[in-house]
Design a protein around this motif. Sequence first.
Motif, PDB file in Angstrom:
ATOM      1  N   GLU A 113      -1.366  -0.235  -1.032  1.00 44.13           N
ATOM      2  CA  GLU A 113      -1.235  -1.371  -0.129  1.00 44.13           C
ATOM      3  C   GLU A 113       0.224  -1.632   0.239  1.00 44.13           C
ATOM      4  O   GLU A 113       0.542  -1.891   1.412  1.00 44.13           O
ATOM      5  N   GLU A 129      -5.103  -2.013   8.368  1.00 46.28           N
ATOM      6  CA  GLU A 129      -6.249  -1.284   7.830  1.00 46.28           C
ATOM      7  C   GLU A 129      -6.178   0.196   8.192  1.00 46.28           C
ATOM      8  O   GLU A 129      -6.498   1.065   7.367  1.00 46.28           O
ATOM      9  N   ARG A 130      -5.740   0.490   9.397  1.00 47.20           N
ATOM     10  CA  ARG A 130      -5.634   1.895   9.820  1.00 47.20           C
ATOM     11  C   ARG A 130      -4.575   2.633   9.010  1.00 47.20           C
ATOM     12  O   ARG A 130      -4.795   3.760   8.549  1.00 47.20           O
ATOM     13  N   ASP A 143      -5.777   3.248   5.451  1.00 49.95           N
ATOM     14  CA  ASP A 143      -6.711   4.368   5.394  1.00 49.95           C
ATOM     15  C   ASP A 143      -5.963   5.696   5.451  1.00 49.95           C
ATOM     16  O   ASP A 143      -6.288   6.638   4.715  1.00 49.95           O
ATOM     17  N   GLN A 144      -4.948   5.795   6.299  1.00 48.73           N
ATOM     18  CA  GLN A 144      -4.155   7.019   6.411  1.00 48.73           C
ATOM     19  C   GLN A 144      -3.407   7.303   5.113  1.00 48.73           C
ATOM     20  O   GLN A 144      -3.311   8.461   4.679  1.00 48.73           O
ATOM     21  N   THR A 145      -2.877   6.254   4.488  1.00 43.20           N
ATOM     22  CA  THR A 145      -2.143   6.409   3.233  1.00 43.20           C
ATOM     23  C   THR A 145      -3.055   6.948   2.137  1.00 43.20           C
ATOM     24  O   THR A 145      -2.691   7.876   1.402  1.00 43.20           O
ATOM     25  N   ARG A 146      -4.229   6.388   2.013  1.00 44.69           N
ATOM     26  CA  ARG A 146      -5.179   6.827   0.990  1.00 44.69           C
ATOM     27  C   ARG A 146      -5.673   8.244   1.277  1.00 44.69           C
ATOM     28  O   ARG A 146      -5.852   9.053   0.354  1.00 44.69           O
ATOM     29  N   ARG A 147      -5.880   8.565   2.546  1.00 47.75           N
ATOM     30  CA  ARG A 147      -6.341   9.911   2.907  1.00 47.75           C
ATOM     31  C   ARG A 147      -5.282  10.945   2.557  1.00 47.75           C
ATOM     32  O   ARG A 147      -5.599  12.022   2.050  1.00 47.75           O
TER      33      ARG A 147
END
Length: 202
Positions: free
Chosen positions: A115, A135-136, A139-143
Amino acid sequence: MYRACTLAVGRASVDAEEPEAVTSLVRALILDMRWPDPATPEILIAGENVTPLLREPGVEAAVSLVSRIPEVRDEMVKRQRAFAARSPVVMAGRDIGSRVLREARAKFFLDASAEVRARRRLGEEREAGRASFFERVLDQTRRRDELDQTGQRTIRREQVAADVLVIETDALGIDEVVARCIRAYREANGEGAAGAGRRAAP
């Protein structure tokens, strides 16, 4: 460097999920780095400074696809070692201390939650004038974390080697992180306040 390779892949309309085509392009790439000002290193493709383009959404979306190809990583490791031998340098990356510069005088693992990293990246995006939302970016960071789980890169603090200093950065600003790294480097190398470093691998 991996972002520059990804940019070149996109420019050549090569499919980032085709390892052989990507590897062939990367091996032939005329890639260089220079740092006329240590605070603003530049990366060049065939003499063109592409540094301002490396955070664009297309590069962001595909960089983990390119960087996870073993042959691409082998090529980049060779080039990174050559750059380190050419001039004093601080290198940042998820395999620098574990693979590229194992002999580095100081190694740091800068830990932060997904986060917090996403909020920082969102700030960079907005400073660059690119519209985005939290949020986008999260998501990119986690991917990227998932794609980078190759066994050769340090992703989580429990993967850190014994000779690496872990710095929890969630509540720290840039200046505080830099100050801690410099202090640890000088202590580890017996240098005074004016000491200068040769190699460090965050």
